[in-house]
Design a protein around this motif. Structure first.
Motif, PDB file in Angstrom:
ATOM      1  N   THR A   1       0.903  -1.151   0.038  1.00 39.24           N
ATOM      2  CA  THR A   1      -0.122   0.092  -0.100  1.00 39.24           C
ATOM      3  C   THR A   1       0.800   1.206   0.112  1.00 39.24           C
ATOM      4  O   THR A   1       0.667   2.329  -0.604  1.00 39.24           O
ATOM      5  N   THR A   2       1.832   1.321   0.728  1.00 36.47           N
ATOM      6  CA  THR A   2       2.856   2.595   0.954  1.00 36.47           C
ATOM      7  C   THR A   2       3.418   2.331  -0.584  1.00 36.47           C
ATOM      8  O   THR A   2       3.835   3.617  -0.987  1.00 36.47           O
ATOM      9  N   ALA A   3       4.059   1.379  -1.242  1.00 33.15           N
ATOM     10  CA  ALA A   3       4.495   1.378  -2.221  1.00 33.15           C
ATOM     11  C   ALA A   3       3.865   2.020  -3.574  1.00 33.15           C
ATOM     12  O   ALA A   3       4.213   2.977  -4.415  1.00 33.15           O
ATOM     13  N   LEU A   4       2.694   1.536  -3.588  1.00 32.67           N
ATOM     14  CA  LEU A   4       1.703   2.189  -4.492  1.00 32.67           C
ATOM     15  C   LEU A   4       1.295   3.637  -4.353  1.00 32.67           C
ATOM     16  O   LEU A   4       0.909   4.292  -5.430  1.00 32.67           O
ATOM     17  N   THR A   5       1.049   4.056  -2.884  1.00 27.05           N
ATOM     18  CA  THR A   5       0.986   5.275  -2.712  1.00 27.05           C
ATOM     19  C   THR A   5       1.949   6.066  -3.322  1.00 27.05           C
ATOM     20  O   THR A   5       1.688   7.265  -3.933  1.00 27.05           O
ATOM     21  N   VAL A   6       3.191   5.854  -2.785  1.00 27.75           N
ATOM     22  CA  VAL A   6       4.462   6.458  -3.293  1.00 27.75           C
ATOM     23  C   VAL A   6       4.561   6.715  -4.541  1.00 27.75           C
ATOM     24  O   VAL A   6       4.963   7.434  -5.309  1.00 27.75           O
ATOM     25  N   GLY A   7       4.271   5.577  -5.361  1.00 29.22           N
ATOM     26  CA  GLY A   7       4.515   5.174  -6.586  1.00 29.22           C
ATOM     27  C   GLY A   7       3.677   6.252  -7.561  1.00 29.22           C
ATOM     28  O   GLY A   7       4.212   6.370  -8.543  1.00 29.22           O
ATOM     29  N   THR A   8       2.692   6.716  -7.058  1.00 32.91           N
ATOM     30  CA  THR A   8       1.757   7.490  -7.724  1.00 32.91           C
ATOM     31  C   THR A   8       2.061   9.178  -7.677  1.00 32.91           C
ATOM     32  O   THR A   8       1.960  10.158  -8.696  1.00 32.91           O
ATOM     33  N   LEU A   9       3.294   9.280  -6.696  1.00 34.47           N
ATOM     34  CA  LEU A   9       3.669  10.739  -6.365  1.00 34.47           C
ATOM     35  C   LEU A   9       4.334  11.175  -7.825  1.00 34.47           C
ATOM     36  O   LEU A   9       4.057  12.561  -7.885  1.00 34.47           O
TER      37      LEU A   9
END
Length: 131
Positions: A72-80
């Motif tokens: 979840t953290t990776a996907l969230t940061v991946g959208t930044l």
């Protein structure tokens, strides 16, 4: 660790942005803009610390809860990086702090996505970290 570094960079850059606003706009505009910018940067910078710690803590575990946190953290940061480009365009890439921040966000995104969604190579050992 990159999220913690991003939090530090975020908090270190905040006073410089306030000074830039003070020197770029009228006193009245600066009085309106600086409190909003400070609120945003301090909140985001501080929120990156627990997010980074939680991800760092969960990363060695292979349990389902840890995978959910890390992915979840990776996907969230991946959208930044994509959101930054979409919302801000490329007009700020002549500012060195923006470029450094953007490159850190890209590095964090790629690193987190690779770590979260690739399986580690094992040498036959089935032990999990911190088990």
């Amino acid at each position: 660790m990159l999220l913690l570094l991003l939090g530090i960079v975020h908090l270190v850059a905040t006073p410089h942005i306030a000074a830039l606003i003070r020197h770029s706009v009228s006193q009245g505009a600066a009085d309106n803009l600086i409190p909003l910018m400070l609120l945003n940067h301090i909140l985001v910078g501080l929120l990156l610390f627990p997010l980074g710690f939680l991800t760092f803590y969960a990363a060695p575990y292979s349990d389902r809860w840890a995978q959910v946190i890390v992915r979840t953290t990776a996907l969230t940061v991946g959208t930044l990086p994509l959101m930054l480009l979409w919302l801000m365009g490329v007009r700020y890439f002549d500012a060195p702090l923006f470029v450094v921040g953007f490159l850190l966000v890209v590095a964090a995104s790629v690193t987190l996505l690779l770590a979260a969604f690739t399986r580690p190579r094992t040498n036959g050992c089935t032990l999990t970290a911190r088990s």
